[in-house]
Scaffold this motif. Structure first.
Motif, mmCIF file in Angstrom:
data_model
loop_
_atom_site.group_PDB
_atom_site.id
_atom_site.type_symbol
_atom_site.label_atom_id
_atom_site.label_comp_id
_atom_site.label_asym_id
_atom_site.label_seq_id
_atom_site.Cartn_x
_atom_site.Cartn_y
_atom_site.Cartn_z
ATOM 1 N N ASP A 226 0.831 -1.207 0.000
ATOM 2 C CA ASP A 226 0.000 0.000 0.000
ATOM 3 C C ASP A 226 0.865 1.257 0.000
ATOM 4 O OD1 ASP A 226 -2.231 -1.529 -0.011
ATOM 5 O OD2 ASP A 226 -2.649 -1.348 2.139
ATOM 6 N N MET A 227 1.963 1.206 0.809
ATOM 7 C CA MET A 227 2.859 2.358 0.859
ATOM 8 C C MET A 227 3.521 2.581 -0.493
ATOM 9 S SD MET A 227 4.653 1.903 4.607
ATOM 10 C CE MET A 227 5.706 3.307 4.348
ATOM 11 N N GLY A 228 3.919 1.466 -1.115
ATOM 12 C CA GLY A 228 4.529 1.585 -2.432
ATOM 13 C C GLY A 228 3.553 2.144 -3.446
ATOM 14 N N GLU A 229 2.296 1.676 -3.344
ATOM 15 C CA GLU A 229 1.256 2.174 -4.246
ATOM 16 C C GLU A 229 0.992 3.650 -3.990
ATOM 17 O OE1 GLU A 229 -3.430 1.302 -5.308
ATOM 18 O OE2 GLU A 229 -2.234 -0.231 -4.304
ATOM 19 N N ALA A 230 0.950 4.019 -2.702
ATOM 20 C CA ALA A 230 0.712 5.427 -2.356
ATOM 21 C C ALA A 230 1.856 6.302 -2.856
ATOM 22 C CB ALA A 230 0.575 5.573 -0.841
ATOM 23 N N SER B 249 3.808 5.599 -5.341
ATOM 24 C CA SER B 249 3.695 5.648 -6.795
ATOM 25 C C SER B 249 2.608 6.629 -7.218
ATOM 26 C CB SER B 249 3.384 4.248 -7.329
ATOM 27 O OG SER B 249 3.183 4.274 -8.723
ATOM 28 N N GLN B 250 1.486 6.610 -6.480
ATOM 29 C CA GLN B 250 0.388 7.525 -6.782
ATOM 30 C C GLN B 250 0.825 8.971 -6.582
ATOM 31 O OE1 GLN B 250 -2.489 6.692 -8.025
ATOM 32 N NE2 GLN B 250 -3.458 8.708 -7.991
ATOM 33 N N ALA B 251 1.562 9.212 -5.490
ATOM 34 C CA ALA B 251 2.047 10.570 -5.223
ATOM 35 C C ALA B 251 2.995 11.023 -6.318
ATOM 36 C CB ALA B 251 2.741 10.615 -3.857
ATOM 37 N N ALA C 5 2.451 14.150 -8.795
ATOM 38 C CA ALA C 5 3.476 15.200 -8.926
ATOM 39 C C ALA C 5 3.865 15.389 -10.390
ATOM 40 C CB ALA C 5 4.701 14.842 -8.086
ATOM 41 N N GLU C 6 3.991 14.272 -11.113
ATOM 42 C CA GLU C 6 4.337 14.339 -12.527
ATOM 43 C C GLU C 6 3.215 14.986 -13.327
ATOM 44 O OE1 GLU C 6 6.531 13.688 -16.095
ATOM 45 O OE2 GLU C 6 7.012 13.905 -13.961
ATOM 46 N N LEU C 7 1.969 14.686 -12.952
ATOM 47 C CA LEU C 7 0.816 15.283 -13.628
ATOM 48 C C LEU C 7 0.803 16.792 -13.431
ATOM 49 C CD1 LEU C 7 -1.766 14.850 -15.235
ATOM 50 C CD2 LEU C 7 -2.985 14.471 -13.092
#
Length: 274
Positions: free
Chosen positions: A72-76, A78-80, A84-86
């Motif tokens: 979940d932390m890795g997914e979070a 990655s989502q962050a 940021a890239e967006l």
């Protein structure tokens, strides 16, 4: 000290069942004593067979939970990173998007565009007027004093400034002299600048404009929309029916000028606004 006894499989099953049911609130030591066990023996069976009191979490469950949390932390993370890239891409695209600008095409538009500048411009005119008075050793006037002498003086100056702003758009509309093309862009200070296009610097042809514009963008300039007439120093609005020139005259001058450019008759030395 408990008497060491050998337990049958059935007895160990009963001990485990009671232990996992909660062992009546006994500590592990007290529970071992109850069954005449050495605490180490009890703990050995617990570890090997995975005993767990009711409501507790087994090591396997802990490992599984840790793995889930890590995922979940890795997914979070990655989502962050994606968000940021967006944001970065949106900011980058915003810089590429042309800035919408207005030109004082009429008195109403000019009044809206220059609303914040007009009072300062009128004051500057009065400063210039008082400077001339000072040369003759005369006292300066305030705006109120000018209004007393000439009622409506300030408004007349505003109207004159607005009319000048509108006139400047078409000041060269009847010019028939040779003139290069231009592209209007916004500089770093937010001012509209004419970017000259001429054969001498190999950017006159519209097919070269994108490359030339990108060169200026790399130096902090921004594209603007709409673009005025492409004739240098003409700020009148483009009209599709005249191939994006403001008038038929400027379209015809462009056709004639491009013909001279292609035959080599016109050189950069002749480029000047009449």
């Amino acid at each position: 000290m408990p008497v060491k006894t050998v337990k049958t499989p059935q007895e160990w099953l009963e001990i485990r069942t009671e232990f996992e049911a909660g062992a009546s609130g006994l500590s592990n030591k007290a529970f071992a004593d109850k069954y005449g066990l050495v605490l180490g023996t009890l703990n050995s069976h617990r570890t090997k067979e995975g005993w767990a009191p009711k409501g507790s979490i087994t090591p396997e469950q802990i490992d599984s939970e840790v793995s889930t949390i890590a995922a979940d932390m890795g997914e979070a993370a990655s989502q962050a990173a994606m968000e940021a890239e967006l944001i970065r891409l949106r900011e980058e695209l915003a810089q590429l998007k042309p800035v919408e600008v207005e030109y004082p095409v009429d008195l109403e538009t000019a009044a809206r565009i220059l609303a914040t500048d007009l009072p300062t411009q009128v004051e500057d005119m009065l400063v210039s007027f008082n400077r001339d008075r000072a040369k003759n050793h005369l006292a300066p006037f305030t705006i109120d004093q000018m209004e007393a002498i000439e009622p409506g003086w300030a408004q007349k100056q505003r109207d004159r400034l607005l009319q000048e702003a509108v006139n400047q758009l078409t000041e060269y509309a009847t010019s028939t002299g040779p003139s290069p093309r231009k592209i209007v862009m916004l500089d770093k200070s937010g001012n509209l600048k004419q970017i000259v296009c001429e054969p001498g610097i190999n950017n006159y042809d519209p097919s070269k404009h994108d490359e030339y514009i990108r060169w200026h963008e790399a130096r902090g300039f921004r594209r603007v929309t709409p673009q005025p007439c492409p004739r240098l120093d003409c700020w009148a609005m483009q009209k599709p029916e005249f191939d994006h020139h403001c008038t038929l005259l400027h379209q015809q001058l462009e056709v004639a000028f491009r013909g001279k450019v292609h035959t080599g008759v016109t050189t950069t030395a002749s480029f000047a606004t009449a």
